[in-house]
Scaffold this motif. Structure first.
Motif, PDB file in Angstrom:
ATOM      1  N   GLN A  16       0.861  -1.559  -0.169  1.00 51.49           N
ATOM      2  CA  GLN A  16      -0.238   0.022   0.208  1.00 51.49           C
ATOM      3  C   GLN A  16       0.687   1.049  -0.281  1.00 51.49           C
ATOM      4  N   LEU A  17       1.002   2.215  -1.271  1.00 49.04           N
ATOM      5  CA  LEU A  17       1.542   3.536  -0.626  1.00 49.04           C
ATOM      6  C   LEU A  17       0.536   4.391  -0.088  1.00 49.04           C
ATOM      7  N   VAL A  23      -1.396  -1.596  -3.773  1.00 48.58           N
ATOM      8  CA  VAL A  23      -0.529  -2.161  -4.844  1.00 48.58           C
ATOM      9  C   VAL A  23       0.743  -2.970  -4.657  1.00 48.58           C
ATOM     10  N   LYS A  24       1.717  -3.706  -5.681  1.00 47.62           N
ATOM     11  CA  LYS A  24       2.301  -5.095  -5.691  1.00 47.62           C
ATOM     12  C   LYS A  24       3.429  -3.754  -5.675  1.00 47.62           C
ATOM     13  N   ALA A  32       7.350   0.418  -7.163  1.00 48.58           N
ATOM     14  CA  ALA A  32       6.102  -0.173  -6.961  1.00 48.58           C
ATOM     15  C   ALA A  32       5.185  -0.374  -7.702  1.00 48.58           C
ATOM     16  N   TRP A  33       4.066  -1.061  -7.857  1.00 49.32           N
ATOM     17  CA  TRP A  33       3.046  -1.480  -9.034  1.00 49.32           C
ATOM     18  C   TRP A  33       1.748  -0.737  -8.516  1.00 49.32           C
ATOM     19  N   ILE A  34       1.257   0.695  -9.653  1.00 49.98           N
ATOM     20  CA  ILE A  34       0.426   0.687  -8.742  1.00 49.98           C
ATOM     21  C   ILE A  34      -0.754   0.229 -10.782  1.00 49.98           C
ATOM     22  N   ASN A  38      -6.431   0.457 -10.112  1.00 52.58           N
ATOM     23  CA  ASN A  38      -6.637   1.114  -7.946  1.00 52.58           C
ATOM     24  C   ASN A  38      -6.006   2.575  -8.643  1.00 52.58           C
ATOM     25  N   TYR A  39      -5.484   2.947  -9.191  1.00 55.41           N
ATOM     26  CA  TYR A  39      -4.635   4.553  -9.578  1.00 55.41           C
ATOM     27  C   TYR A  39      -6.390   5.284 -10.233  1.00 55.41           C
ATOM     28  N   GLY A 107      -1.246   1.284 -16.752  1.00 57.21           N
ATOM     29  CA  GLY A 107      -0.369   1.113 -14.338  1.00 57.21           C
ATOM     30  C   GLY A 107       0.503   1.358 -14.482  1.00 57.21           C
ATOM     31  N   TRP A 109       4.357   2.557 -12.182  1.00 60.73           N
ATOM     32  CA  TRP A 109       5.746   2.142 -12.116  1.00 60.73           C
ATOM     33  C   TRP A 109       6.497   3.534 -11.064  1.00 60.73           C
ATOM     34  N   TRP A 115       7.081   7.817  -4.491  1.00 65.17           N
ATOM     35  CA  TRP A 115       5.932   8.134  -4.729  1.00 65.17           C
ATOM     36  C   TRP A 115       6.238   9.271  -3.715  1.00 65.17           C
TER      37      TRP A 115
END
Length: 190
Positions: A16-17, A23-24, A32-34, A38-39, A107, A109, A115
């Motif tokens: 989680q950001l 996120v992953k 982090a991959w968003i 989700n974004y 997506g 990154w 972030w």
């Protein structure tokens, strides 16, 4: 199973950001991959749709201890659709860093620390703006201005350059500032 865009063999884990932004995350590089959905959901909860987008271009004079991640310049593949990620540059006083986005699925990154930097710069809710031609043109203009200011300092010294910058600001704001510029040009040409 998602793989890290920068370290392909590393499996991404749930993270989680921000509150309500799942996120992953890469346990190795800290990136982090968003996922785009989700974004989009998080973004819609953060912005007022009636408010115009107000994203300020960052001044190169912004001083921050942030340093780009070691893997920032490494090409990356989307962990979802395997497309190459495109890069949006953000220029700070101590250098640039790149936020990446998939041109296919949208997506995002963020390398380690990016972030938090986007949040500090109030860009986190409009990341798509970083990838626009308008943003890139403003970045180039800021870089040109910074090089011009540095050249002025190099040629005149810091004290005189600072006075020139202050006078330029005053003349720029004055309704007859062009008269002052013409006067200075005549004096220097003599």
């Amino acid at each position: 199973m998602y793989q890290c865009p920068k370290e392909g063999e590393i499996e991404l884990q749930d993270g989680q950001l921000a509150p309500e932004l799942a996120v992953k995350a890469c346990p190795s590089c800290g990136g982090a991959w968003i996922p785009p959905e989700n974004y989009a959901d998080w973004q819609s909860s953060q912005i007022d749709p009636d408010e115009p987008i107000r994203v300020a271009v960052l001044p190169l004079s912004l001083s921050t201890p942030f340093q780009p991640a070691a893997l920032d310049n490494r090409a990356a593949l989307c962990p979802d659709c395997r497309s190459y990620l495109v890069r949006g540059r953000i220029t700070l006083q101590q250098g640039s860093f790149y936020v990446e986005r998939c041109p296919n699925c949208n997506g995002i990154w963020c390398d380690a620390g990016e972030w938090e930097m986007l949040h500090q710069l109030q860009l986190q809710t409009h990341i798509e703006y970083i990838f626009s031609a308008d943003w890139q043109a403003q970045v180039r203009e800021l870089e040109h201005t910074q090089r011009e200011r540095q050249a002025t300092v190099d040629k005149l010294g810091a004290d005189i350059a600072q006075r020139v910058f202050e006078l330029a600001d005053i003349l720029e704001q004055h309704p007859n500032g062009d008269f002052g510029v013409a006067y200075l040009m005549r004096r220097v040409d003599q």
